[in-house]
Design an enzyme around this catalytic site. Structure first.
Site, PDB file in Angstrom:
ATOM      1  N   LYS A 166      15.054 111.747  19.882  1.00  0.00           N
ATOM      2  CA  LYS A 166      14.793 112.166  18.342  1.00  0.00           C
ATOM      3  C   LYS A 166      13.918 111.285  17.595  1.00  0.00           C
ATOM      4  O   LYS A 166      14.051 109.991  17.843  1.00  0.00           O
ATOM      5  CB  LYS A 166      16.076 112.459  17.487  1.00  0.00           C
ATOM      6  CG  LYS A 166      15.945 113.230  16.117  1.00  0.00           C
ATOM      7  CD  LYS A 166      17.035 113.394  15.471  1.00  0.00           C
ATOM      8  CE  LYS A 166      17.188 113.983  13.937  1.00  0.00           C
ATOM      9  NZ  LYS A 166      18.360 114.241  13.333  1.00  0.00           N
TER      10      LYS A 166
ATOM     11  N   SER B 131      19.105 119.014  11.539  1.00  0.00           N
ATOM     12  CA  SER B 131      17.675 118.339  11.465  1.00  0.00           C
ATOM     13  C   SER B 131      17.288 118.068  12.874  1.00  0.00           C
ATOM     14  O   SER B 131      16.158 118.176  13.241  1.00  0.00           O
ATOM     15  CB  SER B 131      17.768 117.167  10.560  1.00  0.00           C
ATOM     16  OG  SER B 131      18.325 115.946  11.302  1.00  0.00           O
TER      17      SER B 131
ATOM     18  N   SER C 185      23.817 117.960  11.699  1.00  0.00           N
ATOM     19  CA  SER C 185      22.407 117.739  12.416  1.00  0.00           C
ATOM     20  C   SER C 185      22.469 117.622  13.775  1.00  0.00           C
ATOM     21  O   SER C 185      21.408 117.800  14.546  1.00  0.00           O
ATOM     22  CB  SER C 185      21.456 116.524  11.775  1.00  0.00           C
ATOM     23  OG  SER C 185      21.162 116.832  10.617  1.00  0.00           O
TER      24      SER C 185
END
Lengths: 478, 485
Positions: B76, B151, B175
């Protein structure tokens, strides 16, 4: 009709090897931005890790001022934007500081006054903005960012500039005794903010205060406070009221100037720093530090008065500076001169040279051994006090050894045995009673005979020979 | 090949059936082919990855093999990676290259893994749809008109579309779990403190936790063991020993008491409720006891979260000031203008909204009413969970209130968007571990089952997940990305 009320916030840099939340070095004077790691630069993703040494130093301070040491103090973020504050917040302590409710005693007009210390908390120092390096641009040096500080906040217990300076000097002395700060004011290791307000005499209601920021010398503290007292007095006398604001002291013009008003003040939005756990301090750690506390200025003062029979005044001067009191004790160890006269010599002679040239103990051109020899010569009657002063001046200015000066300058000793023999005979004759006492066992009188012989010779007789001859003669008399 | 699990790939590499180079090349090709439809990656490190793969192959040839040698992973774009830009989905860090590796990155590197790229995400991890990214929306592999959740939308979408066998994520309010749910994969958020946060760009420090996306619980377990553990660089990381989660979760399944909070079912979408009930029945008939419990204060979670998270973010994001790194606005008169313009132009709307909310919540006069009260609610929620765990081993429920929604559907309705996290935020507030695994479909879109454990009970939730995956094949379902089926 106005009484001034003063409180100080003192910022003390702690002399840890590394920074309070990173492993970067805290050495002063390195090339710009070479002592700032990812954490000090506030790079994305970095986290602070508390330096335990800083915690121990704060505990030491807390113990020294008889304060409460909090078992679980909390770091908080103080949020504001400033170019030399890399994270946009300073990690400090807010609601639960590590040290609270302490006090120190200072001497004011021969009376002891207690100054209460509200709190002392740990925090990180900011970097430095440099505005004169490039044209139209400012530079930032983050070497200082993250240097550990304790901020010591007093109650408004100080009544004037003199008291404020005495208190400040005492705290300065204390942190050096504790060996937690170098206290170097030029380098910014020790600096303070002063909160000043005026109130009506006999009124318990405090007036509106102004805060003078970042004062970095004892002299400036005195000047700034005196200026501020006068400024506020004039405002109040004219029927107006003082504005609550932050002011800066300008030492060149000897005045304080408004920096920002209460309305312009930052809302720091303090909240507990989620990156750091509460600082857990066990009672056994506190006890352990307590057991290893060094002698504190007030304790040393008591000891000096008792052990060396010095006056309160002399002692205060000697103990204020940890290095000076150590120097004094080292001289004492080596010299035959008594403690009282030795102290006088240091305070009146040595300190007048040191103060004139603003020289710290570590940089004295006269080491303790040389001073001890010089004082022993006085004691032995080899030289007079007056001669010693002349010799000392040369020692201080040229770094010469006292025996070399004596030899070179021809401060001649009488080493002729026949001549000294005569002097010795005279002294024995003239002090027959003392001789009897001496022979009856009062050994201390020997020094007196030596002194008398030296006096007769106007300080010029070789004390070794005097000693030797006296011993022989007096033994014969036995 | 793309359907192989991490464990299968590990065996293939160790048996030298395939080289790391071939494997890396394979996934890079898949990314090239498919990612233009998804936009799951912000940065693909083709050259570096292949170089590293070759190096690892030569190490393997010499007999130097690490547990996960040669297997590619996507990071990420919130984890700092030395030499590879780390954008956090923001214009503010569009060109930021970190001089250091995050601890998670370092640990996976030591295990022998190869970073293949950095995945798209909501800007600074603020969002539940991956629509706040400066680098564009990520599409859901199951329906390109739908969001993948956020997210960690890019990390989830890339694993769901088989562009990569596994990826990392971070979870502040859901997330990891919500996008795992919306894309039909496995996503675990460990206990707060289990994984070091060092090098993970902070959103809300007391809630942020790194985790893993895979397709199976077993793969999840393997990776979790590798990223967990105490880190001297993170004072909030735990010193508790890290179990071998793979071993723990593949042990003979022991009967568990499963709690179902009645509040999670209140007014739940009927299809989601139906699918969830099926899962309950599977557990019931396979050695688990189901117990109704009550978490009546969990409904306060979203409100408390929406104070605590913005408050911490308002402070955490202050360092992005245009002074030392990152975006700096041009044509500024003075330092104040430099701050204002750089931050106005460098941050997107959602980030600004949260900074404003957080700044307000911490201001003098409001602190007690908002921040302090939210912290009190947090304590109440934690206690409620602790009481529940006296009666049950784990707590289950749907991960999200619904399946993936349409792109743009909630973008202008922040409240509706924030409610996507309604089932996930309270575990962050309480610091508990939780996993989302696929449990069925609604309108051909996946639905996730959330399993919440007590602090450091990752083994239990992984074990139950593995048990479930042995009984069902929801995790084997696959979106038809190349029109292959």
């Amino acid at each position: 009709m106005w009484e001034s009320v003063i409180g100080l916030e003192i910022h003390v840099q702690l002399k840890t090897q590394s920074k309070i939340f990173s492993s970067a070095s805290t050495n002063f004077g390195a090339e710009q931005n070479t002592q700032a790691c990812a954490i000090d630069l506030g790079l994305p993703g970095v986290l602070p890790v508390l330096n335990e040494e800083a915690v121990k130093m704060a505990i030491k301070f807390g113990i020294a001022v008889g304060a409460n040491i909090e078992n679980n103090s909390v770091f908080a973020r103080k949020n504001y934007f400033y170019p030399d504050l890399p994270k946009g917040y300073q990690i400090s302590q807010y609601e639960i500081p590590i040290v609270s409710n302490g006090s120190v005693n200072i001497d004011i007009d021969k009376k002891v006054k207690k100054i209460r210390i509200t709190r002392a908390h740990l925090e990180e120092d900011a970097g430095k903005s440099i505005h004169d390096l490039y044209e139209n641009e400012s530079a930032i040096d983050l070497n200082r960012a993250g240097t550990p500080l304790i901020e010591i906040v007093s109650e408004p217990d100080l009544s004037n500039a003199e008291e404020a300076v005495k208190y400040l000097k005492y705290i300065h002395s204390l942190v050096r005794y504790l060996d937690i700060s170098d206290g170097n004011m030029q380098e910014g290791s020790f600096r303070c903010d002063a909160n000043i307000s005026l109130k009506k005499s006999n009124s318990s209601e405090l007036g509106i205060r102004a805060e003078i920021k970042n004062i970095n010398s004892f002299k400036f503290v005195e000047q700034a406070i005196n200026y501020e007292i006068q400024r506020q007095g004039e405002i109040l006398d004219s029927g107006k009221s003082v504005i609550q604001e932050t002011r800066l002291f300008d030492p060149i013009r000897n005045e304080t100037r408004s920096m920002r008003s209460k309305e312009e003040a930052n809302d720091y939005r303090y909240f507990p720093d989620p990156d750091l756990l509460p600082v857990s301090i066990s009672n056994s750690l506190i006890e352990n530090i307590k057991l290893n506390m060094p002698e504190l200025p007030n304790e040393k003062k008591e000891r000096f008065i008792k052990q060396y029979k010095l006056t309160d005044y002399d002692t205060s001067i000697l103990v204020l500076d940890k290095d000076l009191s150590a120097y004094y004790e080292k001289v004492l160890e080596k010299t035959s001169l008594n403690p009282k006269t030795t102290a006088n010599w240091i305070i009146t002679e040595l300190l007048s040279y040191a103060n004139k040239s603003n020289t710290g103990v570590k940089n004295y051109p006269v080491n303790f051994e040389d001073l001890a020899s010089l004082l022993t010569y006085i004691h032995d009657g080899l030289i007079s006090n007056k001669q010693a002063k002349i010799i000392f001046e040369k020692m201080w200015n040229n770094g010469e050894k006292p025996q070399d000066i004596i030899e070179k300058e021809g401060i001649k000793q009488i080493s002729d045995t026949m001549e000294i023999n005569k002097l010795v005979d005279n002294v024995i004759k003239n002090h027959y009673k003392s001789v009897e006492e001496y022979l009856a066992g009062k050994d201390k009188l020997f020094g007196f005979f030596v002194g008398e012989v030296m006096k007769e010779s106007k300080g010029k007789a070789n004390p070794k020979i005097v000693n030797q001859l006296l011993k022989e003669k007096l033994r014969n008399d036995k | 090949m793309e359907d192989k699990t991490l464990i299968e790939l590990k065996t293939k590499i160790q048996n030298k059936e395939i080289s790391s180079y071939e494997l890396t090349k394979f996934f890079l090709n898949r990314i090239k082919k498919i990612d233009p439809k998804l936009n799951a990656f912000i940065t693909v490190t083709e050259n570096d990855s292949l170089k590293k793969a070759k190096k690892i192959d030569s190490e393997i040839a010499k007999g130097n093999i690490n547990p996960l040698s040669g297997i590619p992973i996507a990071q990420k774009d919130i984890f700092c990676t030395k030499g590879i830009r780390t954008t956090c989905g923001s214009k503010m860090l569009e060109d930021f290259i970190s001089p250091y590796d995050a601890t998670v990155v370092e640990k996976l590197d030591k295990a022998g893994m190869i970073i293949i790229g950095k995945t798209n995400m909501d800007e600074f991890a603020m969002g539940s749809s991956n629509e706040t990214s400066y680098f564009g929306d990520v599409k859901n592999p199951w329906n390109l008109n739908c969001v993948p959740g956020g997210s960690s939308g890019g990390s989830a979408a890339s694993v769901a579309a088989r562009l990569i066998p596994c990826s990392t994520g971070t979870d502040t309010g859901g997330s990891i779990r919500q996008p795992a749910s919306l894309t039909g994969i496995c996503g675990i958020k460990p206990t707060y403190g289990r994984v070091s946060r060092y090098g993970m760009i902070a959103f809300a420090s007391s809630l942020d936790q790194a985790g893993i996306f895979t397709r199976t619980a077993k793969d999840c377990a393997i990776l979790l063991s590798h990223i967990s553990g105490y880190d001297v660089k993170d004072s909030t990381s735990s010193k508790k020993e890290v179990p071998d989660y793979y071993k723990e979760c593949t042990k003979k399944f022991e009967k568990m008491k499963i709690g179902i909070p009645e509040e999670f079912l209140d007014g739940l979408d009927s299809k989601v409720a139906e699918v969830f009930t099926e899962s309950i029945n599977i557990f019931k008939s396979n050695g688990c006891e189901i117990k109704k419990i009550s978490l009546k204060n969990s409904k306060l979670g979203v409100s408390a979260y929406q104070v605590v998270a913005p408050a911490e973010c308002s402070s955490n994001l202050s360092r992005f000031d245009g002074v030392r790194y990152g975006f700096r606005a041009n044509d500024v008169k003075d330092i104040d203008e430099l701050y204002k313009k750089s931050r106005s132009q460098g941050f997107g709307d959602e980030v600004k909204r949260r900074i404003l909310i957080g700044t307000y919540a911490l201001s003098t006069g409001y602190y007690d009413a908002y921040y302090l009260k939210a912290q009190k609610i947090r304590t109440i929620i934690s206690k409620e969970f602790q009481n529940a765990f006296k009666e049950v081993d784990v707590i289950i429920g749907p991960t999200a209130p619904d399946c993936a929604f349409k792109l743009g559907e909630k973008l202008n309705d922040p409240i509706a968007m924030y409610l996507s996290d309604i089932f996930t935020v309270s575990t962050n507030l309480a610091g508990l571990p939780a996993i989302s695994i696929p449990m069925g479909f609604k309108n051909k879109l996946p639905l996730g089952l959330q399993i919440i454990g007590n602090h450091f009970d990752e083994s239990k939730i992984l074990s139950l997940s593995n048990h479930y995956q042995n009984l069902t094949d929801w995790h084997m379902q696959k979106p038809d990305m190349l029109g292959e089926t």
